[in-house]
Design an enzyme around this catalytic site. Sequence first.
Site, PDB file in Angstrom:
ATOM      1  N   GLY A   1      61.960 -29.639   0.651  1.00 32.88           N
ATOM      2  CA  GLY A   1      62.513 -28.519   1.067  1.00 32.88           C
ATOM      3  C   GLY A   1      63.283 -28.870   1.663  1.00 32.88           C
ATOM      4  CG  LEU A   2      65.801 -31.985   4.963  1.00 31.54           C
ATOM      5  CD1 LEU A   2      66.982 -30.637   6.250  1.00 31.54           C
ATOM      6  CD2 LEU A   2      65.723 -33.071   5.896  1.00 31.54           C
TER       7      LEU A   2
ATOM      8  CG  ASP B   1      63.252 -42.180   8.432  1.00 27.60           C
ATOM      9  OD1 ASP B   1      64.383 -41.824   9.481  1.00 27.60           O
ATOM     10  OD2 ASP B   1      63.448 -42.297   8.110  1.00 27.60           O
TER      11      ASP B   1
END
Length: 530
Positions: free
Chosen positions: A425-426, A290
Amino acid sequence: MELTLWTYEGPPHIGAMRIATSMKGLHYVLHAPQGDTYADLLFTMIERRGSRPPVTYTTFQARDLGGDTAELVKGHIFEAVERFKPEALLVGESCTAELIQDQPGSLAKGMGLNIPIVSLELPAYSKKENWGASETFYQLIRGLLKEISEDSSNNAKQSWQEEGRRPRVNLLGPSLLGFRCRDDVLEIQKILGENGIDINVIAPLGASPSDLMRLPKADANVCLYPEIAESTCLWLERNFKTPFTKVVPIGVKATQDFLEELYELLGMEVSNSISNSDQSKLPWYSKSVDSNYLTGKRVFIFGDGTHVLAAARIANEELGFEVVGIGTYSREMARKVRAAATELGLEALITNDYLEVEESIKECAPELVLGTQMERHSAKRLGIPCAVISTPMHVQDVPARYSPQMGWEGANVIFDDWVHPLMMGLEEHLIGMFRHDFEFTDGHQSHLGHLGGHASETKTSSKGINQSPNNHSPAGESIHWTSEGESELAKIPFFVRGKVRRNTEKYARQAGCREIDGETLLDAKAHFGA
């Protein structure tokens, strides 16, 4: 003199007030007009302290200037000593009272009071808050320990091994209105206790003048916040031969280096547990799949010197970010920040003008801003995720929960505070990317607001091209974005959209294009990507 809407540091007497309020049994008489009493709110509103600062203001008014203000000062000093019965007294003046030149410290020393009096001369028009706190702490300790230092200059100090006890250290620098100081102290106490090291005195936070008299009994001093404690640590080293740490334990690697340094200063054998960072989740995540999303993220860092230097190391060495901008408002830490910037191939921004910092953020086009309360506002205007890492701060940055920055748990807190804005934000970008998919349900709630998808779409379009000022070509003709160009631009992640828009308009001016459509956007991408 500079007129500004907002400032990173207050005048030096605010720093002195921070030291006085952090301690017990200490009182501060401040020669100041009534308007300078605003500082009380900093502790009751932001720090959420349950009592007023131990400060007595002379609160002179305009009509008092025609008489003897010296008598007014002496009257307030006498009343403060009689009422509060402090162990020691600080006497100083605010920036306004400095112009009158009453010299309240000299007046207090001539009154024959039977308590230690520390006269503070803090140049309000050339120094700032952190310097004032450092100087106050230094003058207080020097005044209280001066006689002891003269007596012990020829006496050799016995080591903790010779006395048959555990080593003990002082924790110096934590104060009220510092960034997470209360929790940092608890975390460092816990870590040192696990490593067989006792705490002698914690100062100024929670200490009394009588506690400061025990400072020389420590085997080493831990300088947690150099802005506040470094000058004091240097004086204790010169006069009592007490070494002090140079590494600030913010971040996993810094905590390991800090423990190794402290072990060496104390003459202890380095334990294998020092390199065991399993207590923090940051190293584990940095090795996970990740974390690939974080690698290479552009980050801009600004704040006080201590936290900026620590943040730069964590971002660069532990999270794999790319530091694209670094700076500080602390003039006293400017040399260290410049050195760190040089190692990163950057030029440090040393300023106390928040507008200059905001302009630098625009130029660097980062994907994450690490700064103060003001950078949070600037980043919000620019549509960039932000995490607060330094004072000045607002009440939301003084959590009631345990939330340190130092040690193993501090690394966990930093990880959460920095990574979550990027992850959110992603999510926002993915929602925008798949908004037009036939399976996408536009009415679902999200963290972006109670209006669900419609709010986000409105927000995206309103922050798009239409509200930005028209860019003019050298010939004076404006460049217009077509609906096709706007649609293509909206597909680009919001955290780099501003940079893409500027580059595309720059390409259009060079190519002589009056309108920007989807094809122009692709041509610009190919041009700057080559």
